[in-house]
Design a protein around this motif. Structure first.
Motif, PDB file in Angstrom:
ATOM      1  N   GLY A   1       5.243  -5.779  -8.371  1.00  0.00           N
ATOM      2  CA  GLY A   1       6.952  -5.304  -8.535  1.00  0.00           C
ATOM      3  C   GLY A   1       6.537  -4.267  -9.192  1.00  0.00           C
ATOM      4  O   GLY A   1       6.280  -2.904  -9.081  1.00  0.00           O
ATOM      5  N   THR A   2       7.847  -4.292  -9.869  1.00  0.00           N
ATOM      6  CA  THR A   2       7.758  -3.323 -11.193  1.00  0.00           C
ATOM      7  C   THR A   2       6.603  -2.839 -12.071  1.00  0.00           C
ATOM      8  O   THR A   2       6.698  -1.613 -12.763  1.00  0.00           O
ATOM      9  CB  THR A   2       9.550  -3.159 -11.660  1.00  0.00           C
ATOM     10  OG1 THR A   2       8.792  -3.777 -12.645  1.00  0.00           O
ATOM     11  CG2 THR A   2      10.349  -3.054 -11.304  1.00  0.00           C
TER      12      THR A   2
ATOM     13  N   MET B   1       8.698  -0.617  -4.468  1.00  0.00           N
ATOM     14  CA  MET B   1       8.412  -1.413  -6.373  1.00  0.00           C
ATOM     15  C   MET B   1       6.559  -0.757  -6.872  1.00  0.00           C
ATOM     16  O   MET B   1       6.196  -0.627  -8.148  1.00  0.00           O
ATOM     17  CB  MET B   1       8.016  -2.528  -6.382  1.00  0.00           C
ATOM     18  CG  MET B   1       9.203  -3.530  -5.570  1.00  0.00           C
ATOM     19  SD  MET B   1      10.500  -3.691  -6.918  1.00  0.00           S
ATOM     20  CE  MET B   1      10.549  -5.442  -7.178  1.00  0.00           C
ATOM     21  N   LEU B   2       5.961  -0.551  -6.094  1.00  0.00           N
ATOM     22  CA  LEU B   2       4.626   0.409  -6.512  1.00  0.00           C
ATOM     23  C   LEU B   2       5.037   1.901  -7.217  1.00  0.00           C
ATOM     24  O   LEU B   2       4.378   2.218  -7.759  1.00  0.00           O
ATOM     25  CB  LEU B   2       3.810   0.156  -5.125  1.00  0.00           C
ATOM     26  CG  LEU B   2       2.799  -0.751  -5.052  1.00  0.00           C
ATOM     27  CD1 LEU B   2       1.904  -0.309  -4.020  1.00  0.00           C
ATOM     28  CD2 LEU B   2       2.069  -1.096  -5.847  1.00  0.00           C
TER      29      LEU B   2
ATOM     30  N   ALA C   1       5.011   4.743 -12.135  1.00  0.00           N
ATOM     31  CA  ALA C   1       5.783   5.143 -12.887  1.00  0.00           C
ATOM     32  C   ALA C   1       6.052   4.617 -14.715  1.00  0.00           C
ATOM     33  O   ALA C   1       5.564   5.120 -15.219  1.00  0.00           O
ATOM     34  CB  ALA C   1       7.966   5.551 -12.320  1.00  0.00           C
ATOM     35  N   ARG C   2       5.565   3.104 -14.141  1.00  0.00           N
ATOM     36  CA  ARG C   2       5.892   2.949 -16.018  1.00  0.00           C
ATOM     37  C   ARG C   2       4.007   2.504 -15.671  1.00  0.00           C
ATOM     38  O   ARG C   2       4.077   2.816 -17.247  1.00  0.00           O
ATOM     39  CB  ARG C   2       5.778   1.561 -15.512  1.00  0.00           C
ATOM     40  CG  ARG C   2       5.554   0.181 -16.978  1.00  0.00           C
ATOM     41  CD  ARG C   2       6.408  -1.120 -16.425  1.00  0.00           C
ATOM     42  NE  ARG C   2       7.960  -1.003 -16.866  1.00  0.00           N
ATOM     43  CZ  ARG C   2       9.023  -2.358 -16.398  1.00  0.00           C
ATOM     44  NH1 ARG C   2       8.920  -2.650 -15.789  1.00  0.00           N
ATOM     45  NH2 ARG C   2       9.955  -1.806 -17.106  1.00  0.00           N
TER      46      ARG C   2
ATOM     47  N   ASP D   1      -1.596   5.792 -15.719  1.00  0.00           N
ATOM     48  CA  ASP D   1      -2.982   5.851 -15.985  1.00  0.00           C
ATOM     49  C   ASP D   1      -3.637   4.392 -16.442  1.00  0.00           C
ATOM     50  O   ASP D   1      -4.774   3.536 -16.422  1.00  0.00           O
ATOM     51  CB  ASP D   1      -3.893   6.812 -16.331  1.00  0.00           C
ATOM     52  CG  ASP D   1      -3.627   7.985 -15.402  1.00  0.00           C
ATOM     53  OD1 ASP D   1      -3.363   8.507 -14.735  1.00  0.00           O
ATOM     54  OD2 ASP D   1      -3.624   8.491 -16.520  1.00  0.00           O
ATOM     55  N   GLY D   2      -2.662   3.762 -16.898  1.00  0.00           N
ATOM     56  CA  GLY D   2      -2.452   2.055 -17.466  1.00  0.00           C
ATOM     57  C   GLY D   2      -3.307   1.400 -16.157  1.00  0.00           C
ATOM     58  O   GLY D   2      -3.749   0.225 -17.447  1.00  0.00           O
ATOM     59  N   ALA D   3      -3.251   1.669 -15.126  1.00  0.00           N
ATOM     60  CA  ALA D   3      -3.481   0.764 -14.349  1.00  0.00           C
ATOM     61  C   ALA D   3      -4.037   0.865 -13.238  1.00  0.00           C
ATOM     62  O   ALA D   3      -3.352   2.168 -12.655  1.00  0.00           O
ATOM     63  CB  ALA D   3      -2.128  -0.376 -13.959  1.00  0.00           C
TER      64      ALA D   3
END
Length: 217
Positions: free
Chosen positions: A58-59, A84-85, A90-91, A94-96
């Motif tokens: 999701g978000t 959703m992707l 955006a959230r 590069d953390g995931a």
């Protein structure tokens, strides 16, 4: 063929149509009725460096919460909705590592660069995935030795008064959500077939079910 051909492509289009209008308010509204997510996150109990995959991310709300609660985890996520992707990317930045995919049939090594995960999470996604049984079975095969699959989703809400329960089900149907009341039995069957342990927890009033499948080391 994966789900992104045929039925799955149609499902992706449906999810985009639903979430295109909701994506900006999704997290604000869902916190009032997607109970059990934070309990799932608290129970992950993984060391830094663990690979954590969320199916139907999701978000990116859950992955962001996991990063805060369990620092140092390597985060991965897939979703069938481009809308959703986009919000998740955006959230999380590069953390995931994120990918567009069908949760029931995808090649994790090709999409995400790793074939096995220490934790796999499915949070209130099965109730919107048509081949939900296939998704759970596939997710269990992705577990590394000592890994665990954590699922939370709507149950029968049998403890709620009848009018309130009917109102809840009508609301869920509006958003193409179907509680998977057979989830515990399916999880037990998969555990027996794959040699996993299975724990089942039921939320207050039967509102949700939390399942944990664990592979031995």
């Amino acid at each position: 063929m994966t789900m992104l051909a045929g039925q799955a492509r149609e499902h992706g289009v449906l999810m985009d149509a639903i979430y295109r209008r909701q994506v900006r308010i999704y997290d604000i509204t869902r916190k009032y009725y997607l109970f059990g997510r934070d309990r799932l996150i608290r129970g992950l109990d993984a060391a830094p460096g663990a690979r954590v995959l969320e199916l139907g991310c999701g978000t990116g709300r859950n992955l962001a919460m996991i990063a805060r609660r369990w620092p140092g985890m390597r985060l991965f996520g897939i979703d069938i909705s481009r809308e959703m992707l986009g919000a998740a990317q955006a959230r999380l930045g590069d953390g995931a590592r994120l990918a567009l995919a069908d949760a029931g049939a995808f090649d994790p090594a090709a999409l995400l660069g790793t074939a096995r995960f220490d934790r796999v999470v499915i949070s209130f996604a099965l109730s919107m995935i048509p081949p939900w049984q296939q998704t759970v079975a596939h997710a269990a095969t992705l577990l590394a030795p000592g890994g665990s699959l954590h699922i939370v989703d709507f149950h029968d809400a049998a403890g709620l008064p009848g009018p309130l329960r009917r109102l809840l089900h009508a609301w869920l149907t509006r958003f193409h959500v179907t509680p998977r009341t057979e989830l515990a039995k399916l999880a037990q069957d998969i555990a027996a077939r794959q040699g996993l342990s299975c724990q089942t927890h039921t939320g207050a009033f039967g509102y949700y079910r939390l399942i944990v499948l664990t592979r031995s080391r």
